[in-house]
Structure formats: C-alpha cells, structure tokens
Design an enzyme around this catalytic site. Structure first.
Site, PDB file in Angstrom:
ATOM      1  N   THR A  13       4.266   3.175  12.855  1.00  0.00           N
ATOM      2  CA  THR A  13       2.992   2.508  12.580  1.00  0.00           C
ATOM      3  C   THR A  13       3.195   1.138  11.961  1.00  0.00           C
ATOM      4  O   THR A  13       2.475   0.193  12.270  1.00  0.00           O
ATOM      5  CB  THR A  13       2.145   3.384  11.631  1.00  0.00           C
ATOM      6  OG1 THR A  13       1.791   4.564  12.334  1.00  0.00           O
ATOM      7  CG2 THR A  13       0.884   2.673  11.180  1.00  0.00           C
ATOM      8  N   SER A  56       7.682   7.571  15.937  1.00  0.00           N
ATOM      9  CA  SER A  56       8.745   8.470  15.473  1.00  0.00           C
ATOM     10  C   SER A  56       8.634   9.877  16.053  1.00  0.00           C
ATOM     11  O   SER A  56       9.575  10.662  15.942  1.00  0.00           O
ATOM     12  CB  SER A  56       8.806   8.509  13.948  1.00  0.00           C
ATOM     13  OG  SER A  56       7.764   9.272  13.407  1.00  0.00           O
ATOM     14  N   THR A  87       6.319   7.283  10.104  1.00  0.00           N
ATOM     15  CA  THR A  87       6.308   8.227   8.985  1.00  0.00           C
ATOM     16  C   THR A  87       6.376   9.687   9.445  1.00  0.00           C
ATOM     17  O   THR A  87       6.805  10.551   8.684  1.00  0.00           O
ATOM     18  CB  THR A  87       5.039   8.052   8.122  1.00  0.00           C
ATOM     19  OG1 THR A  87       3.887   8.315   8.922  1.00  0.00           O
ATOM     20  CG2 THR A  87       4.965   6.662   7.525  1.00  0.00           C
ATOM     21  N   ASP A  88       5.937   9.956  10.690  1.00  0.00           N
ATOM     22  CA  ASP A  88       5.779  11.361  11.085  1.00  0.00           C
ATOM     23  C   ASP A  88       7.078  12.166  11.055  1.00  0.00           C
ATOM     24  O   ASP A  88       7.077  13.333  10.686  1.00  0.00           O
ATOM     25  CB  ASP A  88       5.138  11.443  12.483  1.00  0.00           C
ATOM     26  CG  ASP A  88       3.692  10.955  12.456  1.00  0.00           C
ATOM     27  OD1 ASP A  88       3.114  10.882  11.353  1.00  0.00           O
ATOM     28  OD2 ASP A  88       3.146  10.647  13.532  1.00  0.00           O
TER      29      ASP A  88
HETATM   30  N1  ASP Z   1       2.891   8.111  14.640  1.00  0.00           N
HETATM   31  C1  ASP Z   1       3.495   7.188  13.710  1.00  0.00           C
HETATM   32  C2  ASP Z   1       5.003   7.394  13.743  1.00  0.00           C
HETATM   33  O1  ASP Z   1       5.484   8.294  13.141  1.00  0.00           O
HETATM   34  C3  ASP Z   1       2.962   7.420  12.343  1.00  0.00           C
HETATM   35  C4  ASP Z   1       3.460   6.448  11.292  1.00  0.00           C
HETATM   36  O2  ASP Z   1       4.388   5.698  11.465  1.00  0.00           O
HETATM   37  O3  ASP Z   1       2.857   6.460  10.201  1.00  0.00           O
HETATM   38  O4  ASP Z   1       5.678   6.639  14.402  1.00  0.00           O
END
Ligand code: ASP
Length: 331
Positions: A13, A56, A87-88
């Site tokens: 993200t 991710s 973050t995932d």
């Molecule tokens: N879907 C995103 C990822 O994990 C979520 C994030 O980065 O907060 O790439």
C-alpha cells in the site's frame, strides 16, 4: 556522520496508486523517498533499489529469497537496510528473514503503511522515518517498524486492518519506541546470534497450517500426506488441546510422524505460551511426538518450519532447531 542506508522497495500500500482494478503498487523508492521531508538527506545517505512491485498477498517463499539475498549482499556496504513491504504479509516476511539472515550484522527494518504515501493522511512518512532511524541505530537484527514502534521481526503480528496501530509485538517487549526525545532502543530484549552471518536461504514451502475447529475431520491429515506436505503447524485450542473423542486427531498425528512429517503445535490464543502438558487433550498429542511451539506466533512457527525443513532433513536436527529459540521467537 550520515549513515549509509539501503532502501529496498517491494510494493504494498505504501507504494500503491489508484487503478481501475483497485490500489496497486505503482511507485518506486525514488518517489517514496521524494515524499519524505527534504532534510532527510542531511541525516541519511540513502540508496534506493526497487526489487519487487507486489501487493504483499503475492509475496511468497521465492520473494523471501529475493529479499534475503539483496539484504545479505548489502550487509557490508551499508549501515542498515529498510525494506518497504505490504502490511498484509509483512509479519511472515519479517519472521522468515529473521531465520534466513541469522547473525546479520546490521539493522534490517521492514515497514509499510495503511494508506498510500501520496495520500494526504498517510502514515507512510512516519513509518518510513521510524524505520530509517532504526536502520541507522547500529542495532543488528531483523525488525518491523510501524506506528512509532519497532518490533522484533519474529514477534510481529498484524492485528488490525485499517488502524495505524496495525502491528503488535506478541509475547515480547518492543525492541524500540519513538517519542519526543528520539528513538529508544531496548538492547536487553534484542537477542544476538553467536555465530557468523550466513545466507541460509533454502526453504521448504510444503508446510500447512491447520486452524483447529471443533469436529475437524482427521482425514485432513491423509490429504496432506498425499500432497507431500512435510510440515504441519496446528493452531490448537487454548493452552493446548486437540479432540480425540469420535474424531481422533491424535491417531493421525502418529501416522504423520511415521511418514516423517514434522508437526508443531501452537495455540489459537494470540497471547501467552501454550502448554500441551496441562490437559489430557494436549498430553495425548505430545505422546505422538509433536513439537510444542510454546509462545511462538503462528507466523514465526510456519516460517521457521519452512526454513528448518529447507536446512535439513534430519529429524533430530529438525527437532533441535524447532525446540530452541534462534532469533528470539521463543521465550
Ligand atoms: N494489500 C496491501 C499489501 O499487503 C496492504 C498494505 O500494504 O497495507 O500489499
């Protein structure tokens, strides 16, 4: 003195831009760094390398190897490495890097954001600043920086989908915090590896995670054996229990052990250690040779098992590695 920091970007993200199909990684490290306050260059000698452009959810063992190799190659030329990441699955990557890069002599700090860096309310700049400070701190190890907290890599768990306070340090104190006086590193809670740093990047992805549910059909184990899984992590109930009445999971554990499958048992409870010796429903599992995961997070248990099975096929060594803390993943 300006510390030499390598910024590796992988997507997520933090680097995402709106597209017709939803948010997707579109920005590189130069653009991310360009969104930091202009005087950052006075503090850090920043080099940028874009190694992946992925959400991710698409980061898998092959990508872990790419990241680990880039960090390993950078360990002498840089004082620290920051890895931006979605973050995932960041907690999985932070955990597995803790094992693949045991003994890494510099700080390796993963970070990301809940809102894209270009969003006016993004937490990205703050997270990146914390990560850079930790990367410049001279504290060796793998960490995850988020919301002004720094977590030991193998203790991080994503616990919130949108709140900026998205990660927790589970069963372990924070490695560092940021306040008005700066970054406070707690060296006493950061373990060190006694040996030299080596790139231990072999992984066995054939590890399956079972979240136990009441009445789970024991035949699930037959299916996993047929699919040539080599490791199973079970998130069991409470302090440590698996059902054996009517649907006998423990009999299947014996079959798995005979087939050379390593089974690690943890708890579905996020906090505090599991103890399978407490109840009959746990002791019966222990009697089949399962390995207690104690206070390990699920992310650490799964990635550690993938890593251990990638290092060796010797059951005694597998057990030895799994039973002791290597990177601070177990108390
Ligand atoms: N879907 C995103 C990822 O994990 C979520 C994030 O980065 O907060 O790439």
């Amino acid at each position: 003195m300006r510390r030499r920091i390598l910024l590796l970007t992988t997507g997520g993200t933090i680097a995402s831009l709106p597209t017709e199909a939803g948010l997707a990684p579109g920005m590189g490290g130069a653009e991310l760094a360009g969104l930091l306050p202009p005087d950052m260059g006075e503090h850090y000698d920043l080099t940028v390398r874009d190694i992946l452009h992925l959400d991710s959810s698409n980061i898998q063992p092959e990508e872990w190897q790419t990241i680990a190799r880039c960090v390993f190659e950078a360990r002498e030329a840089y004082d620290g490495v920051v890895v931006t990441h979605g973050t995932d699955t960041m907690a999985y990557t932070a955990s597995v890097l803790s094992f693949m890069l045991l003994g890494v002599p510099i700080p390796v700090v993963l970070t990301g954001a809940q809102l894209p860096m270009t969003h006016p309310l993004s937490d990205g700049p703050e997270n990146l600043r914390t990560a850079l400070a930790m990367a410049a701190s001279g504290t060796a190890g793998v960490f995850l920086a988020f919301d002004r907290k720094v977590i030991l890599g193998c203790r991080a768990v994503k616990t919130r989908t949108t709140d900026f306070d998205a990660f927790e340090s589970v069963n372990w104190p924070l490695a560092a915090t940021v306040d008005g006086k700066g970054l406070h590193v707690r060296l006493e809670v950061i373990p060190s590896w006694p040996g030299p740093c080596a790139l231990r990047d072999k992984l066995c992805p054939k590890v399956f995670l079972i979240k136990l549910t009441p009445g789970l059909d024991p035949e699930i184990f037959d299916m996993l054996l047929q699919m040539h899984y080599r490791g199973i992590v079970i998130e069991a109930f409470g302090a440590g229990g698996l059902h054996f009445v009517r649907r006998d999971l423990t009999a299947k554990l014996q079959a798995a052990a005979r087939a050379g499958i390593t089974v690690v048992v943890c708890s579905q409870c996020l906090y505090e250690p599991s103890d399978f010796s407490l109840y009959e429903v746990g002791q019966k599992a222990l009697a089949q040779g399962v390995i207690p995961g104690r206070d390990m997070t699920t992310e650490a248990a799964v990635t550690k098992l993938m890593w251990v099975l990638g290092q060796t096929g010797d059951p005694a060594v597998i057990r030895d590695y799994m039973e002791r803390s290597l990177a601070g993943e177990m108390a």
